[in-house]
Scaffold this motif. Structure first.
Motif, mmCIF file in Angstrom:
data_model
loop_
_atom_site.group_PDB
_atom_site.id
_atom_site.type_symbol
_atom_site.label_atom_id
_atom_site.label_comp_id
_atom_site.label_asym_id
_atom_site.label_seq_id
_atom_site.Cartn_x
_atom_site.Cartn_y
_atom_site.Cartn_z
ATOM 1 N N ALA A 171 -34.027 118.329 -8.844
ATOM 2 C CA ALA A 171 -33.114 117.291 -8.354
ATOM 3 C C ALA A 171 -32.514 116.485 -9.497
ATOM 4 C CB ALA A 171 -33.849 116.362 -7.387
ATOM 5 N N ASN A 172 -33.219 116.415 -10.626
ATOM 6 C CA ASN A 172 -32.746 115.623 -11.759
ATOM 7 C C ASN A 172 -31.997 116.434 -12.804
ATOM 8 O OD1 ASN A 172 -33.746 113.191 -10.794
ATOM 9 N ND2 ASN A 172 -35.692 113.381 -11.862
ATOM 10 N N VAL A 173 -32.363 117.705 -12.981
ATOM 11 C CA VAL A 173 -31.826 118.428 -14.129
ATOM 12 C C VAL A 173 -30.907 119.596 -13.784
ATOM 13 C CG1 VAL A 173 -33.863 117.796 -15.484
ATOM 14 C CG2 VAL A 173 -33.774 120.037 -14.366
ATOM 15 N N ASP A 174 -30.923 120.065 -12.553
ATOM 16 C CA ASP A 174 -30.121 121.253 -12.248
ATOM 17 C C ASP A 174 -28.630 120.964 -12.144
ATOM 18 O OD1 ASP A 174 -32.381 122.733 -12.311
ATOM 19 O OD2 ASP A 174 -32.375 123.329 -10.205
ATOM 20 N N ASN A 175 -28.286 119.713 -11.834
ATOM 21 C CA ASN A 175 -26.886 119.312 -11.749
ATOM 22 C C ASN A 175 -26.458 118.723 -13.090
ATOM 23 O OD1 ASN A 175 -24.750 117.089 -11.274
ATOM 24 N ND2 ASN A 175 -24.603 118.344 -9.426
ATOM 25 N N LYS A 176 -25.484 119.369 -13.727
ATOM 26 C CA LYS A 176 -25.056 118.971 -15.072
ATOM 27 C C LYS A 176 -24.579 117.519 -15.117
ATOM 28 C CE LYS A 176 -21.541 120.228 -18.510
ATOM 29 N NZ LYS A 176 -20.425 121.175 -18.794
ATOM 30 N N GLU A 177 -23.768 117.117 -14.151
ATOM 31 C CA GLU A 177 -23.230 115.754 -14.132
ATOM 32 C C GLU A 177 -24.349 114.727 -13.940
ATOM 33 O OE1 GLU A 177 -20.027 113.026 -11.570
ATOM 34 O OE2 GLU A 177 -20.136 115.209 -11.271
ATOM 35 N N ASN A 178 -25.285 115.052 -13.056
ATOM 36 C CA ASN A 178 -26.398 114.152 -12.796
ATOM 37 C C ASN A 178 -27.254 113.968 -14.043
ATOM 38 O OD1 ASN A 178 -28.002 112.554 -11.068
ATOM 39 N ND2 ASN A 178 -29.404 114.247 -10.698
ATOM 40 N N LEU A 179 -27.568 115.055 -14.720
ATOM 41 C CA LEU A 179 -28.376 114.983 -15.933
ATOM 42 C C LEU A 179 -27.654 114.207 -17.019
ATOM 43 C CD1 LEU A 179 -30.848 115.728 -17.590
ATOM 44 C CD2 LEU A 179 -29.804 117.963 -18.049
ATOM 45 N N GLN A 180 -26.346 114.436 -17.158
ATOM 46 C CA GLN A 180 -25.602 113.699 -18.185
ATOM 47 C C GLN A 180 -25.608 112.204 -17.904
ATOM 48 O OE1 GLN A 180 -21.765 115.250 -19.299
ATOM 49 N NE2 GLN A 180 -21.095 113.277 -20.135
ATOM 50 N N ASN A 181 -25.479 111.815 -16.638
ATOM 51 C CA ASN A 181 -25.532 110.392 -16.298
ATOM 52 C C ASN A 181 -26.863 109.777 -16.717
ATOM 53 O OD1 ASN A 181 -22.966 110.283 -15.210
ATOM 54 N ND2 ASN A 181 -23.638 110.702 -13.113
ATOM 55 N N TYR A 182 -27.954 110.508 -16.457
ATOM 56 C CA TYR A 182 -29.260 110.000 -16.879
ATOM 57 C C TYR A 182 -29.318 109.834 -18.397
ATOM 58 C CZ TYR A 182 -31.976 110.157 -12.505
ATOM 59 O OH TYR A 182 -32.488 109.905 -11.255
ATOM 60 N N LEU A 183 -28.886 110.851 -19.122
ATOM 61 C CA LEU A 183 -28.942 110.775 -20.585
ATOM 62 C C LEU A 183 -28.034 109.669 -21.120
ATOM 63 C CD1 LEU A 183 -28.960 114.574 -21.530
ATOM 64 C CD2 LEU A 183 -30.895 112.995 -21.468
ATOM 65 N N ASP A 184 -26.840 109.535 -20.538
ATOM 66 C CA ASP A 184 -25.928 108.460 -20.956
ATOM 67 C C ASP A 184 -26.585 107.095 -20.787
ATOM 68 O OD1 ASP A 184 -23.985 110.343 -21.499
ATOM 69 O OD2 ASP A 184 -22.753 109.888 -19.724
ATOM 70 N N ASN A 185 -27.157 106.870 -19.614
ATOM 71 C CA ASN A 185 -27.716 105.551 -19.309
ATOM 72 C C ASN A 185 -29.002 105.268 -20.081
ATOM 73 O OD1 ASN A 185 -25.751 104.700 -17.412
ATOM 74 N ND2 ASN A 185 -26.685 105.972 -15.829
ATOM 75 N N ILE A 186 -29.893 106.252 -20.135
ATOM 76 C CA ILE A 186 -31.176 106.029 -20.824
ATOM 77 C C ILE A 186 -30.942 105.729 -22.296
ATOM 78 C CG2 ILE A 186 -33.309 107.156 -21.573
ATOM 79 C CD1 ILE A 186 -33.193 108.685 -18.824
ATOM 80 N N THR A 187 -30.103 106.511 -22.957
ATOM 81 C CA THR A 187 -29.867 106.280 -24.383
ATOM 82 C C THR A 187 -29.130 104.964 -24.626
ATOM 83 O OG1 THR A 187 -27.882 107.671 -24.247
ATOM 84 C CG2 THR A 187 -29.911 108.707 -25.024
ATOM 85 N N ALA A 188 -28.248 104.574 -23.700
ATOM 86 C CA ALA A 188 -27.532 103.306 -23.857
ATOM 87 C C ALA A 188 -28.470 102.119 -23.669
ATOM 88 C CB ALA A 188 -26.374 103.231 -22.866
ATOM 89 N N PHE A 189 -29.290 102.163 -22.625
ATOM 90 C CA PHE A 189 -30.191 101.038 -22.350
ATOM 91 C C PHE A 189 -31.318 100.960 -23.385
ATOM 92 C CE2 PHE A 189 -29.135 101.916 -17.620
ATOM 93 C CZ PHE A 189 -27.904 101.301 -17.762
ATOM 94 N N ALA A 190 -31.671 102.100 -23.962
ATOM 95 C CA ALA A 190 -32.752 102.140 -24.954
ATOM 96 C C ALA A 190 -32.171 102.180 -26.361
ATOM 97 C CB ALA A 190 -33.647 103.350 -24.702
ATOM 98 N N LYS A 191 -31.098 101.450 -26.587
ATOM 99 C CA LYS A 191 -30.384 101.505 -27.869
ATOM 100 C C LYS A 191 -31.241 101.062 -29.045
ATOM 101 C CE LYS A 191 -28.214 96.962 -27.102
ATOM 102 N NZ LYS A 191 -28.958 96.685 -25.854
ATOM 103 N N ASP A 192 -32.291 100.260 -28.768
ATOM 104 C CA ASP A 192 -33.167 99.785 -29.838
ATOM 105 C C ASP A 192 -34.287 100.768 -30.154
ATOM 106 O OD1 ASP A 192 -31.697 97.414 -29.950
ATOM 107 O OD2 ASP A 192 -32.950 96.441 -28.432
ATOM 108 N N PHE A 193 -34.339 101.879 -29.411
ATOM 109 C CA PHE A 193 -35.403 102.862 -29.581
ATOM 110 C C PHE A 193 -34.837 104.224 -29.952
ATOM 111 C CE2 PHE A 193 -37.116 99.999 -26.230
ATOM 112 C CZ PHE A 193 -38.325 99.626 -26.815
#
Length: 364
Positions: A213-235
């Motif tokens: 449900a999280n990784v098979d959809n390319k757009e869905n996975l990209q949204n997760y990666l976009d948001n996680i890396t943006a919110f975790a900018k200090d890490f």
């Protein structure tokens, strides 16, 4: 002589069978009339996801490997059932022991019961109540035909009682995966990339994602990666990438300055990575248990969990696909403002010992 057939098929299974095997071997040394065969279904066929665990966890090589390999859910299930049916015909047993909720768990339970062999399910009774998860189907089917239920929590006990399971077949023994964690904490190893990436203790996040449900959809996975890396900018976000996830990330083709993609990690190196992180973002149920025991803040990219004790007592928070909740909780990690954590009852490293004592008394 009591004969056990122990089934393992995927990464989490190996950490669950290792303490059990060690306890059975201890009983054998004491003269207990036990024998066992270890069956690897081959459901996980990546070397870093299976083979290394036998060496790291000091368990014998499998007596048989069904080598089912990849394929669809149906193909894997069919392959496991065909192979395991031959195994039981050639090597009769008194009890088939299955663990967890992977395809192998369900498939081998069905084969055993049709061969009139009793089944014991370790980690029985847990439920997400989400029928879109393949694992939930595996749990429900397995528990509907299991003879002996070894549980991790009162939540699991209650689920089984509601399903009509008699109390004398339910054994609350604790969490066997924590046995492996406790035993191996002094043996954890730093991955080679730890220094290469200039990682500092409590200065990085771990990310794992593998659920369809999280990784098979390319757009869905990209949204997760976009948001996680943006919110975790200090890490630095360290992402040991699952084989099923890698092709989709490659297809996204986007570079993230603070995302470090690494190979799937052997158990001892992954635990080192988790133990020294500021927090973990995951969709794995097992990692929520390890994070809870280690008191590591854990954000789960799911709407539900079959392990609610990791949320009510432990270090876990469910955010699903709620972007605001994801941001809020990453900020809590950054600000060192996480909730108080307790380790659930009987998550103490002695679960396998309790199970084997019960197996000694079962009328097989």
């Amino acid at each position: 002589m009591k004969r056990f057939t122990i089934v393992a098929g995927a990464r989490p299974n190996f950490m669950k069978i290792a303490p059990l095997i060690h306890q059975i071997q201890e009983k054998q040394r004491e003269g207990e009339p036990f024998s066992f065969r270890l069956i690897h279904t081959g459901q996980h066929y990546d070397k870093n996801l299976s083979e290394t665990f036998f060496e790291e966890l000091n368990i014998p090589k499998p007596d048989a490997n069904l080598q089912v390999g990849g394929g669809t859910q149906a193909e894997q299930t069919a392959g496991i059932m065909i192979g395991f049916e031959k195994e039981l015909a050639e090597h009769p047993t008194d009890l088939v022991i299955v663990v967890g909720d992977v395809t192998s768990t369900m498939a081998c339970s069905i084969v055993a019961k049709k061969a009139n062999v009793k089944v014991a399910h370790i980690e029985a009774g847990i439920r997400s109540f989400d029928l879109t998860m393949p694992e939930e189907i595996n749990r429900m089917v397995t528990d509907s035909i299991t003879d002996y239920f070894f549980t991790t929590s009162e939540f699991a006990n209650e689920n089984l009682r509601k399903a009509g399971i008699e109390g004398h077949r339910i054994f609350f023994v604790g969490n066997i995966m924590i046995d492996s964690l406790v035993k191996n904490l002094e043996r954890i190893e730093k991955a080679s990339f730890f220094n290469d990436l200039q990682l500092d203790v409590r200065k990085y996040l771990v990310l794992t994602m593998h659920r369809p449900a999280n990784v098979d959809n390319k757009e869905n996975l990209q949204n997760y990666l976009d948001n996680i890396t943006a919110f975790a900018k200090d890490f630095t976000v360290v992402f040991p990438i699952h084989p099923r996830t890698k092709p989709i990330v490659d297809a996204i083709g986007k570079a993230y300055p603070n995302l470090a993609i690494v190979e799937p990690q052997p158990y001892l190196k992954f635990i080192h990575l988790l133990k020294n992180a500021s927090g973990v973002v995951t969709d794995s149920g097992g990692i929520t248990e390890e994070a809870t025991y280690l008191h590591i803040p854990c954000i789960t990219l799911r709407e539900n969990t079959e392990r609610p004790e990791t949320c009510t007592l432990g270090s876990n928070v469910l955010v699903g696909n709620d972007v605001d909740a994801l941001k809020e909780n990453i900020e809590k990690i950054s600000n060192k403002n996480w909730k108080k954590v307790q380790v659930p009852e009987l998550w103490d490293g002695a679960t396998a010992k309790r199970i084997v004592e019960i197996l000694s008394d079962l009328p097989l």
